[in-house]
Motif scaffolding. Sequence first.
Motif, PDB file in Angstrom:
ATOM      1  N   HIS A 228       0.862  -1.187   0.000  1.00 59.82           N
ATOM      2  CA  HIS A 228       0.000   0.000   0.000  1.00 59.82           C
ATOM      3  C   HIS A 228       0.894   1.232   0.000  1.00 59.82           C
ATOM      4  O   HIS A 228       2.121   1.130   0.160  1.00 59.82           O
ATOM      5  CB  HIS A 228      -0.921   0.009   1.232  1.00 59.82           C
ATOM      6  N   ASP A 229       0.304   2.391  -0.167  1.00 60.19           N
ATOM      7  CA  ASP A 229       1.065   3.637  -0.146  1.00 60.19           C
ATOM      8  C   ASP A 229       1.549   3.878   1.296  1.00 60.19           C
ATOM      9  O   ASP A 229       0.737   4.105   2.197  1.00 60.19           O
ATOM     10  CB  ASP A 229       0.176   4.791  -0.593  1.00 60.19           C
ATOM     11  N   LEU A 234       6.681   6.962   5.545  1.00 58.06           N
ATOM     12  CA  LEU A 234       7.450   8.077   4.988  1.00 58.06           C
ATOM     13  C   LEU A 234       7.513   9.235   5.986  1.00 58.06           C
ATOM     14  O   LEU A 234       8.550   9.898   6.111  1.00 58.06           O
ATOM     15  CB  LEU A 234       6.831   8.541   3.670  1.00 58.06           C
ATOM     16  N   ALA A 235       6.408   9.470   6.702  1.00 55.54           N
ATOM     17  CA  ALA A 235       6.414  10.518   7.724  1.00 55.54           C
ATOM     18  C   ALA A 235       7.374  10.164   8.842  1.00 55.54           C
ATOM     19  O   ALA A 235       8.094  11.033   9.376  1.00 55.54           O
ATOM     20  CB  ALA A 235       5.005  10.723   8.272  1.00 55.54           C
ATOM     21  N   GLN A 236       7.435   8.890   9.204  1.00 51.16           N
ATOM     22  CA  GLN A 236       8.354   8.455  10.258  1.00 51.16           C
ATOM     23  C   GLN A 236       9.805   8.603   9.813  1.00 51.16           C
ATOM     24  O   GLN A 236      10.675   9.010  10.587  1.00 51.16           O
ATOM     25  CB  GLN A 236       8.061   7.000  10.630  1.00 51.16           C
ATOM     26  N   ILE A 237      10.080   8.273   8.549  1.00 53.45           N
ATOM     27  CA  ILE A 237      11.433   8.429   8.017  1.00 53.45           C
ATOM     28  C   ILE A 237      11.847   9.897   8.034  1.00 53.45           C
ATOM     29  O   ILE A 237      12.958  10.253   8.441  1.00 53.45           O
ATOM     30  CB  ILE A 237      11.515   7.865   6.585  1.00 53.45           C
ATOM     31  N   GLU A 251       6.062   2.960  -8.858  1.00 51.02           N
ATOM     32  CA  GLU A 251       4.821   2.242  -9.165  1.00 51.02           C
ATOM     33  C   GLU A 251       3.802   2.590  -8.079  1.00 51.02           C
ATOM     34  O   GLU A 251       4.118   2.558  -6.887  1.00 51.02           O
ATOM     35  CB  GLU A 251       5.069   0.732  -9.199  1.00 51.02           C
ATOM     36  N   ARG A 252       2.576   2.919  -8.494  1.00 47.72           N
ATOM     37  CA  ARG A 252       1.539   3.345  -7.551  1.00 47.72           C
ATOM     38  C   ARG A 252       0.344   2.387  -7.579  1.00 47.72           C
ATOM     39  O   ARG A 252      -0.696   2.710  -8.131  1.00 47.72           O
ATOM     40  CB  ARG A 252       1.072   4.765  -7.877  1.00 47.72           C
ATOM     41  N   GLY A 253       0.506   1.213  -7.002  1.00 47.99           N
ATOM     42  CA  GLY A 253      -0.606   0.293  -6.810  1.00 47.99           C
ATOM     43  C   GLY A 253      -1.198  -0.237  -8.115  1.00 47.99           C
ATOM     44  O   GLY A 253      -0.611  -0.096  -9.191  1.00 47.99           O
ATOM     45  N   PRO A 254      -2.378  -0.841  -8.007  1.00 55.29           N
ATOM     46  CA  PRO A 254      -3.190  -0.900  -6.782  1.00 55.29           C
ATOM     47  C   PRO A 254      -2.752  -1.965  -5.785  1.00 55.29           C
ATOM     48  O   PRO A 254      -3.085  -1.892  -4.609  1.00 55.29           O
ATOM     49  CB  PRO A 254      -4.587  -1.237  -7.310  1.00 55.29           C
ATOM     50  N   GLU A 255      -1.979  -2.974  -6.223  1.00 53.98           N
ATOM     51  CA  GLU A 255      -1.568  -4.035  -5.313  1.00 53.98           C
ATOM     52  C   GLU A 255      -0.120  -3.873  -4.860  1.00 53.98           C
ATOM     53  O   GLU A 255       0.229  -4.322  -3.773  1.00 53.98           O
ATOM     54  CB  GLU A 255      -1.744  -5.404  -5.972  1.00 53.98           C
ATOM     55  N   THR A 256       0.701  -3.251  -5.687  1.00 55.07           N
ATOM     56  CA  THR A 256       2.122  -3.104  -5.372  1.00 55.07           C
ATOM     57  C   THR A 256       2.538  -1.648  -5.501  1.00 55.07           C
ATOM     58  O   THR A 256       2.219  -0.994  -6.505  1.00 55.07           O
ATOM     59  CB  THR A 256       2.985  -3.965  -6.315  1.00 55.07           C
TER      60      THR A 256
END
Length: 264
Positions: A228-229, A234-237, A251-256
């Motif tokens: 998932h996105d 990313l906020a934690q990083i 690559e933006r989903g939907p599964e990967t």
Amino acid sequence: MSALTVASAPEDALALEAAEAHQARTAGELAGRVALLTTAAGTDPSAAERVRAGLAAFCDREVLPYAAAKEAVLYPAARTMPDARLLIVSLVAEHRCLAALVDALREAEAPADAVADARALQVLFEEHIAKENGLVLPLLAMAPGVSLAALLTRLHDRLPSVETPRQPEPEPETPKKAGGCGCGGARKEAAIPELDVRAVPHPLRHASVLGALDAVPAGGAMVLVAPHDPLPLLAQIEDRHPGVFAVEYLERGPETWRLRLGHR
């Protein structure tokens, strides 16, 4: 069963949860570094060497000192309990195996050997902390005459200060070619190692990514594969490393979801 149910005092319940969380973070970071080493070994030997050295340094800094502190503080208290005596003997033996695997990893001459040692180290460590989290820590937390919170305070007092700055991990030297500048400008860009967290247990995913990123040098990158996105990650990083990593969606989903995380 919750920690509050098995602990004899509220402070021991909190200490139990904190100890389990610490071990989970360590296991996650170890898993992330091993995954990065596995992918780098098949694509870029120089990157694999850097990750291998960083993994050994991580074990020297995080895994082995914590094991020694547990032997000095937690295990003697657990040995007094008949239900835990033989278990503690086996856990001490596993510490020796962990140390031997770190030595083998440190001395590995080929990437394939390093990967084999690293995977064995990861499996043993995860089984080891499962026994501690599932058996030893709850037994100590339930014992009415034992303060797990006090024991863990003594344990952490034996560890290097968390305020000590982390030392940079080893960087391999770039070999110079005869008649060239040695800057590598004529080389193709090294293959970027990939970390696929879909196979990592959900509680360990964030820690595995953070651990893997610690092995990415300035100017390097890692590809993250997620189901998932990963916006919270990313906020934690960014919170942990402000402005250090540039994010590019491949690559933006939907599964990967595939993201390139570049160390500026």
